[in-house]
Design a protein around this motif. Structure first.
Motif, PDB file in Angstrom:
ATOM      1  N   GLN A   3       0.834  -1.160  -0.002  1.00  0.00           N
ATOM      2  CA  GLN A   3       0.095  -0.031  -0.094  1.00  0.00           C
ATOM      3  C   GLN A   3       1.019   1.258  -0.049  1.00  0.00           C
ATOM      4  O   GLN A   3       0.600   2.239  -0.812  1.00  0.00           O
ATOM      5  CB  GLN A   3      -0.880   0.132   1.184  1.00  0.00           C
ATOM      6  CG  GLN A   3      -1.961   1.028   1.340  1.00  0.00           C
ATOM      7  CD  GLN A   3      -2.883   0.925   2.362  1.00  0.00           C
ATOM      8  OE1 GLN A   3      -2.459   0.437   3.478  1.00  0.00           O
ATOM      9  NE2 GLN A   3      -4.063   1.230   2.030  1.00  0.00           N
ATOM     10  N   LEU A  20       3.920   1.609  -1.092  1.00  0.00           N
ATOM     11  CA  LEU A  20       4.570   1.712  -2.454  1.00  0.00           C
ATOM     12  C   LEU A  20       3.508   2.294  -3.424  1.00  0.00           C
ATOM     13  O   LEU A  20       4.129   3.044  -4.275  1.00  0.00           O
ATOM     14  CB  LEU A  20       4.909   0.231  -2.835  1.00  0.00           C
ATOM     15  CG  LEU A  20       6.382  -0.143  -2.052  1.00  0.00           C
ATOM     16  CD1 LEU A  20       6.578  -1.772  -2.519  1.00  0.00           C
ATOM     17  CD2 LEU A  20       7.529   0.530  -2.144  1.00  0.00           C
ATOM     18  N   TYR A  21       2.291   1.796  -3.407  1.00  0.00           N
ATOM     19  CA  TYR A  21       1.290   2.216  -4.143  1.00  0.00           C
ATOM     20  C   TYR A  21       1.109   3.829  -4.121  1.00  0.00           C
ATOM     21  O   TYR A  21       1.115   4.423  -5.130  1.00  0.00           O
ATOM     22  CB  TYR A  21       0.046   1.375  -4.109  1.00  0.00           C
ATOM     23  CG  TYR A  21      -1.207   1.974  -4.821  1.00  0.00           C
ATOM     24  CD1 TYR A  21      -1.205   1.862  -6.242  1.00  0.00           C
ATOM     25  CD2 TYR A  21      -2.209   2.105  -4.213  1.00  0.00           C
ATOM     26  CE1 TYR A  21      -2.265   2.259  -7.105  1.00  0.00           C
ATOM     27  CE2 TYR A  21      -3.505   2.685  -4.841  1.00  0.00           C
ATOM     28  CZ  TYR A  21      -3.567   2.749  -6.155  1.00  0.00           C
ATOM     29  OH  TYR A  21      -4.411   3.020  -6.996  1.00  0.00           O
ATOM     30  N   GLU A  22       0.848   4.082  -2.832  1.00  0.00           N
ATOM     31  CA  GLU A  22       0.428   5.355  -2.710  1.00  0.00           C
ATOM     32  C   GLU A  22       1.829   6.460  -3.023  1.00  0.00           C
ATOM     33  O   GLU A  22       1.591   7.517  -3.496  1.00  0.00           O
ATOM     34  CB  GLU A  22       0.338   5.673  -1.041  1.00  0.00           C
ATOM     35  CG  GLU A  22      -1.073   4.967  -0.910  1.00  0.00           C
ATOM     36  CD  GLU A  22      -1.406   5.025   0.513  1.00  0.00           C
ATOM     37  OE1 GLU A  22      -0.540   5.390   1.370  1.00  0.00           O
ATOM     38  OE2 GLU A  22      -2.460   4.549   1.079  1.00  0.00           O
ATOM     39  N   HIS A  23       2.944   5.814  -2.919  1.00  0.00           N
ATOM     40  CA  HIS A  23       4.085   6.826  -3.144  1.00  0.00           C
ATOM     41  C   HIS A  23       4.658   6.646  -4.498  1.00  0.00           C
ATOM     42  O   HIS A  23       5.702   7.258  -4.894  1.00  0.00           O
ATOM     43  CB  HIS A  23       5.154   6.640  -2.018  1.00  0.00           C
ATOM     44  CG  HIS A  23       4.661   7.189  -0.745  1.00  0.00           C
ATOM     45  ND1 HIS A  23       4.193   6.217   0.269  1.00  0.00           N
ATOM     46  CD2 HIS A  23       4.582   8.397  -0.203  1.00  0.00           C
ATOM     47  CE1 HIS A  23       3.892   7.125   1.289  1.00  0.00           C
ATOM     48  NE2 HIS A  23       4.050   8.503   1.030  1.00  0.00           N
ATOM     49  N   ARG A  24       3.859   5.966  -5.271  1.00  0.00           N
ATOM     50  CA  ARG A  24       4.552   5.472  -6.619  1.00  0.00           C
ATOM     51  C   ARG A  24       5.947   4.969  -6.661  1.00  0.00           C
ATOM     52  O   ARG A  24       6.739   5.562  -7.478  1.00  0.00           O
ATOM     53  CB  ARG A  24       4.168   6.563  -7.436  1.00  0.00           C
ATOM     54  CG  ARG A  24       2.820   7.069  -7.518  1.00  0.00           C
ATOM     55  CD  ARG A  24       1.964   6.997  -8.843  1.00  0.00           C
ATOM     56  NE  ARG A  24       2.600   6.834 -10.162  1.00  0.00           N
ATOM     57  CZ  ARG A  24       2.434   5.954 -10.907  1.00  0.00           C
ATOM     58  NH1 ARG A  24       1.410   4.894 -10.612  1.00  0.00           N
ATOM     59  NH2 ARG A  24       2.769   5.693 -12.106  1.00  0.00           N
ATOM     60  N   GLN A  25       6.418   4.177  -5.784  1.00  0.00           N
ATOM     61  CA  GLN A  25       7.674   3.815  -5.552  1.00  0.00           C
ATOM     62  C   GLN A  25       7.784   2.239  -6.356  1.00  0.00           C
ATOM     63  O   GLN A  25       6.736   1.502  -6.191  1.00  0.00           O
ATOM     64  CB  GLN A  25       8.259   3.738  -4.127  1.00  0.00           C
ATOM     65  CG  GLN A  25       8.137   4.993  -3.415  1.00  0.00           C
ATOM     66  CD  GLN A  25       9.273   5.712  -3.936  1.00  0.00           C
ATOM     67  OE1 GLN A  25      10.435   5.288  -4.297  1.00  0.00           O
ATOM     68  NE2 GLN A  25       8.894   6.953  -4.147  1.00  0.00           N
ATOM     69  N   PRO A  26       8.949   1.867  -6.926  1.00  0.00           N
ATOM     70  CA  PRO A  26       9.036   0.569  -7.494  1.00  0.00           C
ATOM     71  C   PRO A  26       8.912  -0.677  -6.464  1.00  0.00           C
ATOM     72  O   PRO A  26       9.620  -0.390  -5.460  1.00  0.00           O
ATOM     73  CB  PRO A  26      10.421   0.648  -8.389  1.00  0.00           C
ATOM     74  CG  PRO A  26      11.064   1.616  -7.434  1.00  0.00           C
ATOM     75  CD  PRO A  26      10.090   2.582  -7.086  1.00  0.00           C
ATOM     76  N   LEU A  31       6.148  -0.739 -10.937  1.00  0.00           N
ATOM     77  CA  LEU A  31       5.287  -0.139  -9.815  1.00  0.00           C
ATOM     78  C   LEU A  31       3.936  -0.848  -9.747  1.00  0.00           C
ATOM     79  O   LEU A  31       3.448  -1.445 -10.650  1.00  0.00           O
ATOM     80  CB  LEU A  31       5.023   1.302 -10.760  1.00  0.00           C
ATOM     81  CG  LEU A  31       6.005   2.407 -10.899  1.00  0.00           C
ATOM     82  CD1 LEU A  31       5.581   3.514 -11.610  1.00  0.00           C
ATOM     83  CD2 LEU A  31       6.834   2.626  -9.667  1.00  0.00           C
ATOM     84  N   THR A  88       0.248  -0.398  -9.711  1.00  0.00           N
ATOM     85  CA  THR A  88      -0.489   0.554 -10.363  1.00  0.00           C
ATOM     86  C   THR A  88      -1.943   0.279  -9.865  1.00  0.00           C
ATOM     87  O   THR A  88      -3.080   1.009 -10.237  1.00  0.00           O
ATOM     88  CB  THR A  88      -0.566   0.126 -11.757  1.00  0.00           C
ATOM     89  OG1 THR A  88      -0.759  -1.227 -12.317  1.00  0.00           O
ATOM     90  CG2 THR A  88       0.747   0.661 -12.401  1.00  0.00           C
ATOM     91  N   ASP A 143       2.918  -2.647 -13.151  1.00  0.00           N
ATOM     92  CA  ASP A 143       2.579  -1.946 -14.312  1.00  0.00           C
ATOM     93  C   ASP A 143       2.728  -2.719 -15.634  1.00  0.00           C
ATOM     94  O   ASP A 143       2.220  -2.274 -16.697  1.00  0.00           O
ATOM     95  CB  ASP A 143       3.388  -0.651 -14.420  1.00  0.00           C
ATOM     96  CG  ASP A 143       5.097  -0.968 -14.147  1.00  0.00           C
ATOM     97  OD1 ASP A 143       5.421  -2.054 -14.212  1.00  0.00           O
ATOM     98  OD2 ASP A 143       5.806   0.127 -14.354  1.00  0.00           O
TER      99      ASP A 143
END
Length: 82
Positions: free
Chosen positions: A18, A20-26, A42, A44, A58
């Motif tokens: 969650q 990683l998803y919210e902060h658009r981190q790999p 990512l 997505t 992604d």
């Protein structure tokens, strides 16, 4: 001494995914798919289906969160391959 970061017994990767998803981190993950499988990308999307939490990378790979062995160097406590 070698050490590795692990989740507590019966822990979940949900909050890590969650974040990683919210902060658009790999995300670099290991998961079960007829053997240990590696994927990177990512996150997505996240969703629930039939009582299970899922993530989407992604490249359109859908992975059940409860089938994850490792995320970005953090391992499940019961994974012993490395």
């Amino acid at each position: 001494m070698d050490t590795r970061q692990t989740l507590p017994s019966n822990g979940s990767f949900y909050t890590i995914i969650q974040d990683l998803y919210e902060h658009r981190q790999p995300a670099g993950v290991l998961y079960e798919d007829n053997g240990v499988t590696r994927a990177n990308g990512l996150v997505t999307a996240m969703y629930e289906k039939e009582g299970r939490q899922w993530m989407v990378l992604d490249d359109s790979v859908h992975i059940p969160i409860d089938k994850l062995y490792a995320v970005n160097g953090t391992f499940s406590s019961d994974y012993s391959e490395c």
